[in-house]
Design a protein around this motif. Structure first.
Motif, PDB file in Angstrom:
ATOM      1  N   LEU A 126      43.116  32.795  50.143  1.00  0.00           N
ATOM      2  CA  LEU A 126      43.144  31.652  50.530  1.00  0.00           C
ATOM      3  C   LEU A 126      44.478  31.232  50.031  1.00  0.00           C
ATOM      4  O   LEU A 126      45.570  30.477  50.604  1.00  0.00           O
ATOM      5  CB  LEU A 126      42.232  30.950  49.975  1.00  0.00           C
ATOM      6  N   SER A 127      44.918  31.613  48.819  1.00  0.00           N
ATOM      7  CA  SER A 127      45.890  31.200  48.103  1.00  0.00           C
ATOM      8  C   SER A 127      46.290  32.277  47.110  1.00  0.00           C
ATOM      9  O   SER A 127      45.396  32.874  46.414  1.00  0.00           O
ATOM     10  CB  SER A 127      45.650  29.807  47.317  1.00  0.00           C
ATOM     11  N   PRO A 128      47.580  32.094  46.445  1.00  0.00           N
ATOM     12  CA  PRO A 128      47.963  32.982  45.309  1.00  0.00           C
ATOM     13  C   PRO A 128      47.330  32.643  44.039  1.00  0.00           C
ATOM     14  O   PRO A 128      47.255  33.386  43.128  1.00  0.00           O
ATOM     15  CB  PRO A 128      49.421  32.769  45.296  1.00  0.00           C
ATOM     16  N   TRP A 129      46.772  31.139  44.032  1.00  0.00           N
ATOM     17  CA  TRP A 129      46.093  30.956  42.982  1.00  0.00           C
ATOM     18  C   TRP A 129      44.467  31.236  43.151  1.00  0.00           C
ATOM     19  O   TRP A 129      43.996  30.416  43.759  1.00  0.00           O
ATOM     20  CB  TRP A 129      46.141  29.120  42.742  1.00  0.00           C
ATOM     21  N   VAL A 130      43.908  32.071  42.300  1.00  0.00           N
ATOM     22  CA  VAL A 130      42.757  32.563  42.452  1.00  0.00           C
ATOM     23  C   VAL A 130      41.924  31.733  41.514  1.00  0.00           C
ATOM     24  O   VAL A 130      42.084  31.855  40.121  1.00  0.00           O
ATOM     25  CB  VAL A 130      42.417  33.966  42.505  1.00  0.00           C
ATOM     26  N   PRO A 188      52.010  28.186  47.825  1.00  0.00           N
ATOM     27  CA  PRO A 188      52.091  27.619  46.186  1.00  0.00           C
ATOM     28  C   PRO A 188      52.916  26.465  46.296  1.00  0.00           C
ATOM     29  O   PRO A 188      53.854  26.202  47.215  1.00  0.00           O
ATOM     30  CB  PRO A 188      52.821  28.599  45.513  1.00  0.00           C
ATOM     31  N   GLY A 189      52.243  25.329  45.530  1.00  0.00           N
ATOM     32  CA  GLY A 189      52.815  23.846  45.575  1.00  0.00           C
ATOM     33  C   GLY A 189      53.615  23.909  44.268  1.00  0.00           C
ATOM     34  O   GLY A 189      53.872  24.662  43.351  1.00  0.00           O
ATOM     35  N   PHE A 190      54.806  22.754  44.476  1.00  0.00           N
ATOM     36  CA  PHE A 190      55.420  22.579  43.551  1.00  0.00           C
ATOM     37  C   PHE A 190      54.846  22.197  42.070  1.00  0.00           C
ATOM     38  O   PHE A 190      55.434  22.627  40.898  1.00  0.00           O
ATOM     39  CB  PHE A 190      56.674  21.406  43.936  1.00  0.00           C
ATOM     40  N   GLY A 191      53.549  21.440  42.175  1.00  0.00           N
ATOM     41  CA  GLY A 191      52.982  21.337  41.054  1.00  0.00           C
ATOM     42  C   GLY A 191      52.550  22.661  40.324  1.00  0.00           C
ATOM     43  O   GLY A 191      52.755  22.603  39.223  1.00  0.00           O
ATOM     44  N   GLY A 192      51.977  23.697  41.103  1.00  0.00           N
ATOM     45  CA  GLY A 192      51.418  24.725  40.493  1.00  0.00           C
ATOM     46  C   GLY A 192      52.787  25.641  39.763  1.00  0.00           C
ATOM     47  O   GLY A 192      52.677  26.130  38.733  1.00  0.00           O
ATOM     48  N   MET A 193      53.866  25.434  40.575  1.00  0.00           N
ATOM     49  CA  MET A 193      55.042  26.152  40.303  1.00  0.00           C
ATOM     50  C   MET A 193      55.632  25.699  38.603  1.00  0.00           C
ATOM     51  O   MET A 193      56.126  26.126  37.968  1.00  0.00           O
ATOM     52  CB  MET A 193      56.132  26.219  41.258  1.00  0.00           C
ATOM     53  N   LEU A 194      55.783  24.192  38.696  1.00  0.00           N
ATOM     54  CA  LEU A 194      56.030  23.615  37.366  1.00  0.00           C
ATOM     55  C   LEU A 194      54.940  23.775  36.422  1.00  0.00           C
ATOM     56  O   LEU A 194      55.410  23.988  35.093  1.00  0.00           O
ATOM     57  CB  LEU A 194      55.767  21.890  37.760  1.00  0.00           C
ATOM     58  N   MET A 195      53.618  23.982  36.359  1.00  0.00           N
ATOM     59  CA  MET A 195      52.488  24.187  35.617  1.00  0.00           C
ATOM     60  C   MET A 195      52.828  25.776  34.990  1.00  0.00           C
ATOM     61  O   MET A 195      52.891  26.014  34.019  1.00  0.00           O
ATOM     62  CB  MET A 195      51.189  24.528  36.136  1.00  0.00           C
ATOM     63  N   THR A 196      53.358  26.713  36.262  1.00  0.00           N
ATOM     64  CA  THR A 196      53.713  27.883  35.841  1.00  0.00           C
ATOM     65  C   THR A 196      54.729  27.933  34.750  1.00  0.00           C
ATOM     66  O   THR A 196      54.824  28.905  33.606  1.00  0.00           O
ATOM     67  CB  THR A 196      54.132  28.903  36.785  1.00  0.00           C
TER      68      THR A 196
END
Length: 162
Positions: A90-94, A137-145
């Motif tokens: 589904l997504s790289p974020w499991v 992956p969204g920019f929000g997830g990248m910022l959180m990373t």
């Protein structure tokens, strides 16, 4: 800042400063790798595929409902250059969540893009077409990373200085 040898010796002896430094460097390294990976995925090509299943399933079960864990599941097919592939990512974020947090998985599933024919948008690796996701992956997830990877080293420098 500690040298590599000082860090290893400090970690071995249980020195808090050395352990925090090593953990900070490790965290930053993992976040950098993850950001690179997420950025590369955002460059993948997309194609319309056929959804076979999309939903939330029990991932691990216990006797009580409060102890059950859930994960978003998906299955889809898509074709690249006359080859048919089956994807299940589904997504790289499991996310694996508890019974009470299942709504987070349903929210994640809303990120899947459908067209008017009911097909799903599949993002696949141009170099390795059998690797795919339905959500980039969204920019929000990248910022959180970035925050999670950089925060330990920032806290280290605030406590111990440069």
């Amino acid at each position: 800042m500690l040298s590599f040898t000082e860090t290893l010796q400090g970690v071995h002896t249980g020195n808090v400063k050395a352990t925090l430094w090593a953990a900070s460097i490790y965290s930053l390294t993992c976040a950098t790798y993850s950001l690179f990976f997420q950025w590369r995925i955002r460059q993948w090509k997309s194609i319309w595929g056929t959804p076979l299943y999309t939903g939330v399933k029990t991932w691990a079960s216990d006797n009580s409902i409060s102890e059950q864990e859930y994960k978003a599941k998906t299955l889809y097919t898509y074709s690249v250059e006359d080859s048919v592939y089956e994807g299940n990512r589904l997504s790289p974020w499991v996310f694996v969540v508890s019974h009470n947090a299942r709504s987070l998985l349903h929210q994640q599933l809303k990120g899947v893009t459908y067209n008017s024919q009911g097909q799903v948008k599949v993002f696949y690796s141009p170099r390795v077409p059998h690797k795919s996701y339905l959500i980039l992956p969204g920019f929000g997830g990248m910022l959180m990373t970035l925050i999670m990877g950089g925060l330990p080293i920032i806290l280290y420098f605030l406590k111990y200085g440069f």
